[in-house]
Design an enzyme around this catalytic site. Structure first.
Site, PDB file in Angstrom:
ATOM      1  N   ASP A   1      20.925  -5.639  11.952  1.00  0.00           N
ATOM      2  CA  ASP A   1      19.733  -6.003  12.721  1.00  0.00           C
ATOM      3  C   ASP A   1      20.111  -6.229  14.179  1.00  0.00           C
ATOM      4  O   ASP A   1      20.668  -7.265  14.541  1.00  0.00           O
ATOM      5  CB  ASP A   1      19.111  -7.275  12.121  1.00  0.00           C
ATOM      6  CG  ASP A   1      17.938  -7.801  12.932  1.00  0.00           C
ATOM      7  OD1 ASP A   1      17.467  -7.082  13.837  1.00  0.00           O
ATOM      8  OD2 ASP A   1      17.512  -8.944  12.661  1.00  0.00           O
TER       9      ASP A   1
ATOM     10  N   GLU B   1      46.978  -9.861  30.806  1.00  0.00           N
ATOM     11  CA  GLU B   1      47.700 -11.107  30.547  1.00  0.00           C
ATOM     12  C   GLU B   1      46.651 -12.196  30.375  1.00  0.00           C
ATOM     13  O   GLU B   1      46.196 -12.797  31.335  1.00  0.00           O
ATOM     14  CB  GLU B   1      48.638 -11.455  31.702  1.00  0.00           C
ATOM     15  CG  GLU B   1      49.753 -10.448  31.941  1.00  0.00           C
ATOM     16  CD  GLU B   1      50.613 -10.829  33.133  1.00  0.00           C
ATOM     17  OE1 GLU B   1      50.363 -11.891  33.747  1.00  0.00           O
ATOM     18  OE2 GLU B   1      51.533 -10.067  33.462  1.00  0.00           O
TER      19      GLU B   1
ATOM     20  N   GLU C   1      45.450 -15.665  29.399  1.00  0.00           N
ATOM     21  CA  GLU C   1      45.927 -17.034  29.206  1.00  0.00           C
ATOM     22  C   GLU C   1      44.906 -17.840  28.407  1.00  0.00           C
ATOM     23  O   GLU C   1      43.715 -17.534  28.400  1.00  0.00           O
ATOM     24  CB  GLU C   1      46.169 -17.696  30.567  1.00  0.00           C
ATOM     25  CG  GLU C   1      47.224 -16.983  31.392  1.00  0.00           C
ATOM     26  CD  GLU C   1      47.212 -17.388  32.859  1.00  0.00           C
ATOM     27  OE1 GLU C   1      48.243 -17.181  33.528  1.00  0.00           O
ATOM     28  OE2 GLU C   1      46.171 -17.893  33.346  1.00  0.00           O
TER      29      GLU C   1
ATOM     30  N   GLU D   1      52.338 -21.886  29.856  1.00  0.00           N
ATOM     31  CA  GLU D   1      51.864 -21.616  31.213  1.00  0.00           C
ATOM     32  C   GLU D   1      51.831 -22.905  32.044  1.00  0.00           C
ATOM     33  O   GLU D   1      52.219 -23.965  31.592  1.00  0.00           O
ATOM     34  CB  GLU D   1      50.496 -20.936  31.190  1.00  0.00           C
ATOM     35  CG  GLU D   1      50.539 -19.427  31.452  1.00  0.00           C
ATOM     36  CD  GLU D   1      51.111 -19.050  32.811  1.00  0.00           C
ATOM     37  OE1 GLU D   1      51.230 -19.923  33.693  1.00  0.00           O
ATOM     38  OE2 GLU D   1      51.439 -17.863  32.992  1.00  0.00           O
TER      39      GLU D   1
ATOM     40  N   GLU E   1      50.474 -18.318  27.172  1.00  0.00           N
ATOM     41  CA  GLU E   1      50.259 -16.896  27.432  1.00  0.00           C
ATOM     42  C   GLU E   1      51.111 -16.081  26.476  1.00  0.00           C
ATOM     43  O   GLU E   1      52.277 -16.394  26.246  1.00  0.00           O
ATOM     44  CB  GLU E   1      50.618 -16.553  28.876  1.00  0.00           C
ATOM     45  CG  GLU E   1      50.405 -15.077  29.238  1.00  0.00           C
ATOM     46  CD  GLU E   1      50.760 -14.780  30.684  1.00  0.00           C
ATOM     47  OE1 GLU E   1      51.510 -13.802  30.924  1.00  0.00           O
ATOM     48  OE2 GLU E   1      50.306 -15.524  31.570  1.00  0.00           O
TER      49      GLU E   1
ATOM     50  N   HIS F   1      45.038 -11.545  34.092  1.00  0.00           N
ATOM     51  CA  HIS F   1      45.566 -10.595  35.061  1.00  0.00           C
ATOM     52  C   HIS F   1      45.674  -9.237  34.386  1.00  0.00           C
ATOM     53  O   HIS F   1      46.304  -9.105  33.336  1.00  0.00           O
ATOM     54  CB  HIS F   1      46.936 -11.054  35.566  1.00  0.00           C
ATOM     55  CG  HIS F   1      46.961 -12.500  35.995  1.00  0.00           C
ATOM     56  ND1 HIS F   1      48.080 -13.283  35.865  1.00  0.00           N
ATOM     57  CD2 HIS F   1      46.005 -13.275  36.547  1.00  0.00           C
ATOM     58  CE1 HIS F   1      47.811 -14.494  36.318  1.00  0.00           C
ATOM     59  NE2 HIS F   1      46.548 -14.522  36.727  1.00  0.00           N
TER      60      HIS F   1
ATOM     61  N   ARG G   1      51.494 -13.626  44.297  1.00  0.00           N
ATOM     62  CA  ARG G   1      50.501 -14.053  43.318  1.00  0.00           C
ATOM     63  C   ARG G   1      49.284 -14.740  43.929  1.00  0.00           C
ATOM     64  O   ARG G   1      48.384 -15.159  43.209  1.00  0.00           O
ATOM     65  CB  ARG G   1      51.169 -14.960  42.276  1.00  0.00           C
ATOM     66  CG  ARG G   1      52.041 -14.186  41.294  1.00  0.00           C
ATOM     67  CD  ARG G   1      52.813 -15.088  40.349  1.00  0.00           C
ATOM     68  NE  ARG G   1      53.376 -14.337  39.238  1.00  0.00           N
ATOM     69  CZ  ARG G   1      54.481 -13.601  39.302  1.00  0.00           C
ATOM     70  NH1 ARG G   1      55.141 -13.513  40.448  1.00  0.00           N
ATOM     71  NH2 ARG G   1      54.926 -12.950  38.243  1.00  0.00           N
TER      72      ARG G   1
ATOM     73  N   GLU H   1      48.123  -4.788  39.690  1.00  0.00           N
ATOM     74  CA  GLU H   1      47.666  -5.911  38.872  1.00  0.00           C
ATOM     75  C   GLU H   1      46.495  -6.590  39.575  1.00  0.00           C
ATOM     76  O   GLU H   1      46.653  -7.152  40.663  1.00  0.00           O
ATOM     77  CB  GLU H   1      48.809  -6.913  38.678  1.00  0.00           C
ATOM     78  CG  GLU H   1      48.414  -8.180  37.942  1.00  0.00           C
ATOM     79  CD  GLU H   1      49.494  -9.265  38.015  1.00  0.00           C
ATOM     80  OE1 GLU H   1      49.278 -10.346  37.428  1.00  0.00           O
ATOM     81  OE2 GLU H   1      50.536  -9.032  38.669  1.00  0.00           O
TER      82      GLU H   1
ATOM     83  N   ARG I   1      44.298  -9.642  39.650  1.00  0.00           N
ATOM     84  CA  ARG I   1      44.554 -10.970  39.128  1.00  0.00           C
ATOM     85  C   ARG I   1      43.298 -11.843  39.033  1.00  0.00           C
ATOM     86  O   ARG I   1      43.345 -12.956  38.501  1.00  0.00           O
ATOM     87  CB  ARG I   1      45.582 -11.680  40.019  1.00  0.00           C
ATOM     88  CG  ARG I   1      46.948 -11.039  39.973  1.00  0.00           C
ATOM     89  CD  ARG I   1      47.923 -11.722  40.919  1.00  0.00           C
ATOM     90  NE  ARG I   1      48.105 -13.139  40.654  1.00  0.00           N
ATOM     91  CZ  ARG I   1      48.879 -13.641  39.699  1.00  0.00           C
ATOM     92  NH1 ARG I   1      49.557 -12.806  38.900  1.00  0.00           N
ATOM     93  NH2 ARG I   1      48.992 -14.945  39.540  1.00  0.00           N
TER      94      ARG I   1
END
Length: 474
Positions: free
Chosen positions: A51, A129, A131, A212, A220, A269, A340, A359, A361
């Site tokens: 449904d 990645e 977390e 982490e 992680e 990330h 980062r 990457e 992030r």
């Protein structure tokens, strides 16, 4: 795996139930179980009815009949059920045999097809990645006359004076002090290892796990990259196993981006690259961070479309509690190698040509992975098509800690939207890159925006407990 091999696996593993699953717009899985004795080759041809009107954002009650079509390539034995159960991921079809355009998995299929048709490459690879936190106690309410939440963890920094726990209270994770400590500070080695064991049994290739940065059980686990749709499938398996392993240990896991005030939140990330057959297309030795021109243009597309993209990669009001300066959250729309604090980072440590990647992030795990990965690919492909140079547009590279820059230096750096409403406004204004090749439809985007605006409004109109601290004595 072929249908024949799936049916053979059911026999060999003494499977009693076959659990057919699909994913909704929010990225949550739903399921219907059939006795294994009722599952045969015709089941994979005719599908399993359900449904659609009972699934938020799908169909009205007047057109509710829908069909799950099982994918024999996306199966694994459920590690948690008392009765042996095989889980099978499905695509959604209408009763007349058409793929349902609001099925997130169908969008991932179209995105992969669009990449091939574009002539840019043959496959896009993704590696998230994701977390999460593991708590011992979670309580919350939101009512007419009360609103509150409470979380607790045996390793939390606020529990150094908890009487109920007895001795050895000194080994707690300090605020922002949880990155890869050993036991007894890290109390969750065994639970993460068990999660990894079950993930391996389900077919994921695990690369590492660790504690982490945040206190109170932030973790992680990284699994190996794969193609877009397959990685999205794997992420659903990952969240299912993380949630249920925590439950078996008497704990609770959450992928909520910002469950704690004053400490780091949980991101997702997303590493990504494009190949042509076996040839990596993002590598060019001697270029900035050994990136090819194609990779730079891909970055340009990601950063140029980021405000709209974030409506799909960070689609919750809580997402924007994480996206604030000071907690390692990538709020600055620039790119950089190894940095980062940038929204797009280019990993440079121990990277081979085939491992060369970018990457992004900013995303978090409230995102539906099929939608988020597809949207990132479409933004990157638009950057390649239009040859968007991120440097010319002022997106970097910026190889400095952006958080340490002066206010004057920060003035020319674009930031992510400040709220879900801002991101949805950006998506409403900038979505043509998503509708290229019919990957996303305008109808899908309008429906998605309306659903998310309802969520944002539901939060905005409610009284926040902190408002009592600020205003009750006025």
């Amino acid at each position: 795996m072929s249908v024949e091999n799936v049916l053979k696996s059911i026999q060999e593993n003494n499977i009693e139930w076959v659990d057919f699953r699909f994913v909704d717009l929010a990225g949550r899985a739903h399921h219907i179980s059939l006795p294994a004795s009722a599952v045969d080759a015709d089941t994979f041809v005719n599908g399993v009815a359900f449904d659609g009107s009972s699934i938020q954002g799908f169909r009205g009650i007047e057109e509710s009949d829908m069909v799950m079509m099982p994918d024999p390539e996306a199966t694994y034995v459920d590690p948690f059920t008392a009765h042996p159960t095989l889980n099978v991921m499905c695509d959604i079809f209408t009763p007349d045999g058409e793929r349902y355009e609001r099925d997130p998995r169908s969008i991932a299929v179209k995105a992969e097809a669009f990449l091939k048709e574009s002539g840019v490459g043959t496959a896009a690879f993704f590696a998230p990645e994701s977390e999460f936190f593991i708590f011992d106690d979670v309580r919350y309410e939101s009512g007419t006359n009360s609103s509150s939440y409470y979380v607790d963890s045996e390793e939390a920094s606020w529990n150094t004076n908890r009487k109920e726990e007895g001795g050895n209270l000194g080994f707690k994770v300090r605020t922002k002090g949880g990155y890869v400590p050993v036991a007894p500070v890290d109390t969750q080695q065994d639970i993460r290892s068990e999660m990894c064991r079950l993930l391996e049994e389900a077919g994921l290739s695990i690369e590492r796990h660790h504690h982490e940065v945040a206190t109170a059980g932030q973790a992680e686990i990284n699994f190996r990259f794969d193609t877009l749709k397959k990685t999205a499938d794997n992420l659903l398996v990952y969240k299912y196993i993380v949630h249920n392993t925590a439950r078996q240990y008497g704990k609770v896991a959450t992928f909520m981006p910002k469950p704690l005030f004053g400490d780091n939140g949980s991101g997702m990330h997303v590493h990504q690259s494009i190949f042509d057959g076996d040839s990596p297309l993002f590598y060019d030795k001697g270029g900035y961070a050994n990136l090819s021109e194609m990779a730079l243009h891909y970055i340009g597309g990601i950063l140029y479309h980021a405000p709209a993209l974030i409506a799909l990669t960070n689609p919750s009001t809580n997402s924007f509690k994480r996206l604030v300066p000071g907690y390692e959250a990538p709020v600055n729309l620039v790119y950089s190698k190894g940095n980062r604090s940038a929204a797009v980072r280019i990993p440079v440590a121990a990277v081979t040509p085939k491992g060369c990647r970018i990457e992004f992030r900013t995303p978090d795990s409230t995102a539906n992975p099929y939608l988020a990965f597809s949207a990132m690919l479409m933004a990157g492909l638009d950057g390649i098509k239009r040859k968007i140079n991120p440097t010319e547009l002022g997106y970097g590279p910026l190889d400095k800690n952006i958080y340490d820059l002066s206010d004057a230096d920060k003035e020319n750096i674009r930031s992510v939207p400040a709220s879900l409403e801002e991101a949805l406004d950006a998506l409403a204004a900038d979505h043509e890159f998503l509708t290229e090749g019919g990957v996303f439809t305008k109808e899908f985007i309008d429906n998605y925006i309306n659903l998310k605006r309802d969520e944002a409004k539901a939060v905005a109109i409610r009284i926040h407990p902190h408002e009592y601290s600020l205003y009750f004595d006025c």
